[in-house]
Design a protein around this motif. Sequence first.
Motif, PDB file in Angstrom:
ATOM      1  N   GLY A  49       6.019  17.894  -5.262  1.00  0.00           N
ATOM      2  CA  GLY A  49       6.713  19.112  -5.624  1.00  0.00           C
ATOM      3  C   GLY A  49       7.369  19.047  -6.990  1.00  0.00           C
ATOM      4  O   GLY A  49       8.123  19.937  -7.362  1.00  0.00           O
ATOM      5  N   ARG A  50       7.085  18.027  -7.755  1.00  0.00           N
ATOM      6  CA  ARG A  50       7.702  17.862  -9.071  1.00  0.00           C
ATOM      7  C   ARG A  50       6.715  18.043 -10.212  1.00  0.00           C
ATOM      8  O   ARG A  50       7.026  17.723 -11.347  1.00  0.00           O
ATOM      9  N   GLY A  51       5.515  18.481  -9.911  1.00  0.00           N
ATOM     10  CA  GLY A  51       4.497  18.676 -10.937  1.00  0.00           C
ATOM     11  C   GLY A  51       3.375  17.665 -10.793  1.00  0.00           C
ATOM     12  O   GLY A  51       3.560  16.586 -10.229  1.00  0.00           O
ATOM     13  N   PHE A  52       2.210  18.016 -11.326  1.00  0.00           N
ATOM     14  CA  PHE A  52       1.038  17.164 -11.159  1.00  0.00           C
ATOM     15  C   PHE A  52       1.147  15.851 -11.928  1.00  0.00           C
ATOM     16  O   PHE A  52       0.677  14.813 -11.459  1.00  0.00           O
ATOM     17  N   GLY A  53       1.743  15.857 -13.104  1.00  0.00           N
ATOM     18  CA  GLY A  53       1.892  14.617 -13.863  1.00  0.00           C
ATOM     19  C   GLY A  53       2.761  13.613 -13.134  1.00  0.00           C
ATOM     20  O   GLY A  53       2.419  12.428 -13.018  1.00  0.00           O
ATOM     21  N   VAL A  54       3.884  14.067 -12.630  1.00  0.00           N
ATOM     22  CA  VAL A  54       4.783  13.194 -11.871  1.00  0.00           C
ATOM     23  C   VAL A  54       4.108  12.751 -10.580  1.00  0.00           C
ATOM     24  O   VAL A  54       4.234  11.591 -10.161  1.00  0.00           O
ATOM     25  N   ALA A  55       3.378  13.647  -9.951  1.00  0.00           N
ATOM     26  CA  ALA A  55       2.713  13.317  -8.681  1.00  0.00           C
ATOM     27  C   ALA A  55       1.655  12.238  -8.873  1.00  0.00           C
ATOM     28  O   ALA A  55       1.526  11.343  -8.037  1.00  0.00           O
ATOM     29  N   MET A  56       0.914  12.308  -9.970  1.00  0.00           N
ATOM     30  CA  MET A  56      -0.104  11.277 -10.212  1.00  0.00           C
ATOM     31  C   MET A  56       0.557   9.937 -10.527  1.00  0.00           C
ATOM     32  O   MET A  56       0.077   8.887 -10.104  1.00  0.00           O
ATOM     33  N   GLY A  57       1.681   9.955 -11.242  1.00  0.00           N
ATOM     34  CA  GLY A  57       2.427   8.722 -11.458  1.00  0.00           C
ATOM     35  C   GLY A  57       2.976   8.156 -10.161  1.00  0.00           C
ATOM     36  O   GLY A  57       2.958   6.948  -9.931  1.00  0.00           O
ATOM     37  N   THR A  58       3.462   9.045  -9.299  1.00  0.00           N
ATOM     38  CA  THR A  58       3.944   8.619  -7.990  1.00  0.00           C
ATOM     39  C   THR A  58       2.795   8.075  -7.148  1.00  0.00           C
ATOM     40  O   THR A  58       2.981   7.138  -6.362  1.00  0.00           O
ATOM     41  N   GLY A  59       1.613   8.641  -7.316  1.00  0.00           N
ATOM     42  CA  GLY A  59       0.445   8.134  -6.601  1.00  0.00           C
ATOM     43  C   GLY A  59       0.096   6.716  -7.009  1.00  0.00           C
ATOM     44  O   GLY A  59      -0.230   5.871  -6.163  1.00  0.00           O
ATOM     45  N   VAL A  60       0.183   6.423  -8.307  1.00  0.00           N
ATOM     46  CA  VAL A  60      -0.074   5.061  -8.776  1.00  0.00           C
ATOM     47  C   VAL A  60       1.004   4.120  -8.243  1.00  0.00           C
ATOM     48  O   VAL A  60       0.722   2.991  -7.822  1.00  0.00           O
ATOM     49  N   ARG A  61       2.243   4.586  -8.225  1.00  0.00           N
ATOM     50  CA  ARG A  61       3.341   3.790  -7.648  1.00  0.00           C
ATOM     51  C   ARG A  61       3.058   3.492  -6.180  1.00  0.00           C
ATOM     52  O   ARG A  61       3.274   2.373  -5.711  1.00  0.00           O
ATOM     53  N   THR A  62       2.574   4.476  -5.459  1.00  0.00           N
ATOM     54  CA  THR A  62       2.246   4.284  -4.048  1.00  0.00           C
ATOM     55  C   THR A  62       1.111   3.278  -3.888  1.00  0.00           C
ATOM     56  O   THR A  62       1.158   2.412  -2.999  1.00  0.00           O
ATOM     57  N   ALA A  63       0.107   3.346  -4.749  1.00  0.00           N
ATOM     58  CA  ALA A  63      -1.014   2.407  -4.680  1.00  0.00           C
ATOM     59  C   ALA A  63      -0.548   0.974  -4.954  1.00  0.00           C
ATOM     60  O   ALA A  63      -0.974   0.035  -4.271  1.00  0.00           O
ATOM     61  N   VAL A  64       0.332   0.796  -5.917  1.00  0.00           N
ATOM     62  CA  VAL A  64       0.869  -0.538  -6.207  1.00  0.00           C
ATOM     63  C   VAL A  64       1.711  -1.033  -5.033  1.00  0.00           C
ATOM     64  O   VAL A  64       1.673  -2.225  -4.687  1.00  0.00           O
ATOM     65  N   THR A  65       2.437  -0.136  -4.396  1.00  0.00           N
ATOM     66  CA  THR A  65       3.238  -0.510  -3.230  1.00  0.00           C
ATOM     67  C   THR A  65       2.334  -0.948  -2.078  1.00  0.00           C
ATOM     68  O   THR A  65       2.645  -1.918  -1.368  1.00  0.00           O
ATOM     69  N   ILE A  66       1.225  -0.262  -1.895  1.00  0.00           N
ATOM     70  CA  ILE A  66       0.256  -0.663  -0.868  1.00  0.00           C
ATOM     71  C   ILE A  66      -0.262  -2.062  -1.160  1.00  0.00           C
ATOM     72  O   ILE A  66      -0.364  -2.907  -0.259  1.00  0.00           O
ATOM     73  N   LEU A  67      -0.578  -2.325  -2.417  1.00  0.00           N
ATOM     74  CA  LEU A  67      -1.061  -3.653  -2.799  1.00  0.00           C
ATOM     75  C   LEU A  67      -0.004  -4.711  -2.507  1.00  0.00           C
ATOM     76  O   LEU A  67      -0.304  -5.759  -1.923  1.00  0.00           O
ATOM     77  N   PHE A  68       1.251  -4.453  -2.876  1.00  0.00           N
ATOM     78  CA  PHE A  68       2.317  -5.415  -2.641  1.00  0.00           C
ATOM     79  C   PHE A  68       2.477  -5.717  -1.152  1.00  0.00           C
ATOM     80  O   PHE A  68       2.496  -6.883  -0.741  1.00  0.00           O
ATOM     81  N   TRP A  69       2.619  -4.677  -0.332  1.00  0.00           N
ATOM     82  CA  TRP A  69       2.842  -4.904   1.100  1.00  0.00           C
ATOM     83  C   TRP A  69       1.620  -5.528   1.768  1.00  0.00           C
ATOM     84  O   TRP A  69       1.750  -6.317   2.710  1.00  0.00           O
ATOM     85  N   GLY A  70       0.435  -5.174   1.290  1.00  0.00           N
ATOM     86  CA  GLY A  70      -0.775  -5.792   1.830  1.00  0.00           C
ATOM     87  C   GLY A  70      -0.839  -7.278   1.516  1.00  0.00           C
ATOM     88  O   GLY A  70      -1.162  -8.099   2.389  1.00  0.00           O
ATOM     89  N   LEU A  71      -0.517  -7.640   0.269  1.00  0.00           N
ATOM     90  CA  LEU A  71      -0.492  -9.056  -0.097  1.00  0.00           C
ATOM     91  C   LEU A  71       0.580  -9.808   0.682  1.00  0.00           C
ATOM     92  O   LEU A  71       0.355 -10.937   1.133  1.00  0.00           O
ATOM     93  N   LEU A  72       1.741  -9.181   0.859  1.00  0.00           N
ATOM     94  CA  LEU A  72       2.811  -9.832   1.612  1.00  0.00           C
ATOM     95  C   LEU A  72       2.402 -10.048   3.069  1.00  0.00           C
ATOM     96  O   LEU A  72       2.581 -11.141   3.621  1.00  0.00           O
ATOM     97  N   ALA A  73       1.838  -9.031   3.690  1.00  0.00           N
ATOM     98  CA  ALA A  73       1.426  -9.152   5.097  1.00  0.00           C
ATOM     99  C   ALA A  73       0.361 -10.227   5.266  1.00  0.00           C
ATOM    100  O   ALA A  73       0.431 -11.048   6.198  1.00  0.00           O
ATOM    101  N   TYR A  74      -0.628 -10.249   4.363  1.00  0.00           N
ATOM    102  CA  TYR A  74      -1.685 -11.248   4.458  1.00  0.00           C
ATOM    103  C   TYR A  74      -1.129 -12.653   4.222  1.00  0.00           C
ATOM    104  O   TYR A  74      -1.495 -13.598   4.921  1.00  0.00           O
ATOM    105  N   SER A  75      -0.221 -12.793   3.270  1.00  0.00           N
ATOM    106  CA  SER A  75       0.363 -14.100   2.981  1.00  0.00           C
ATOM    107  C   SER A  75       1.210 -14.593   4.156  1.00  0.00           C
ATOM    108  O   SER A  75       1.201 -15.787   4.473  1.00  0.00           O
ATOM    109  N   ILE A  76       1.931 -13.700   4.798  1.00  0.00           N
ATOM    110  CA  ILE A  76       2.709 -14.097   5.979  1.00  0.00           C
ATOM    111  C   ILE A  76       1.779 -14.522   7.109  1.00  0.00           C
ATOM    112  O   ILE A  76       2.040 -15.508   7.810  1.00  0.00           O
ATOM    113  N   GLN A  77       0.674 -13.812   7.273  1.00  0.00           N
ATOM    114  CA  GLN A  77      -0.288 -14.179   8.308  1.00  0.00           C
ATOM    115  C   GLN A  77      -0.843 -15.586   8.058  1.00  0.00           C
ATOM    116  O   GLN A  77      -0.897 -16.407   8.985  1.00  0.00           O
ATOM    117  N   ILE A  78      -1.227 -15.875   6.826  1.00  0.00           N
ATOM    118  CA  ILE A  78      -1.754 -17.201   6.498  1.00  0.00           C
ATOM    119  C   ILE A  78      -0.671 -18.266   6.679  1.00  0.00           C
ATOM    120  O   ILE A  78      -0.933 -19.354   7.193  1.00  0.00           O
TER     121      ILE A  78
END
Length: 146
Positions: free
Chosen positions: A58-87
Amino acid sequence: MPTAAKLFAALAFAALGFLAGGLFGQQLPEGTPTATFGPAAALIGLICGWRISGALAGRGFGVAMGTGVRTAVTILFWGLLAYSIQIMLIRAMRKLYHGPMEALVGVVDLMLDHARLALAPELLAALLVGGFVGGALAEWAGRRWS
């Protein structure tokens, strides 16, 4: 409160998480079990899409796409953390750590090792493009049905 932007963001980032989990699994050594990477990353993507990208729509398409990249990086971080904890837990059950602090340091070491694998160009490109698309989709849904 549920909104269309949160729903679309959750679904888009769940799909991105599934794709990224599969791409990350291809970077691991041969013989590593990777059957759960896609579904686990999809669950992480679902939660991150709902809580981050969908909530900030709701803040505009430019901000939304930046937020989308932030979300993708967050997914990567939590995925790496979960996998590392499992190992780490697997290694701890084999008594490869001498104490809880060594196990916690082992999680950080594993995350750093796996982050190097996550620097594969196809995985980074998928996260970048998927973040743009997921953020734009959340913004579109938020404008369309708000």
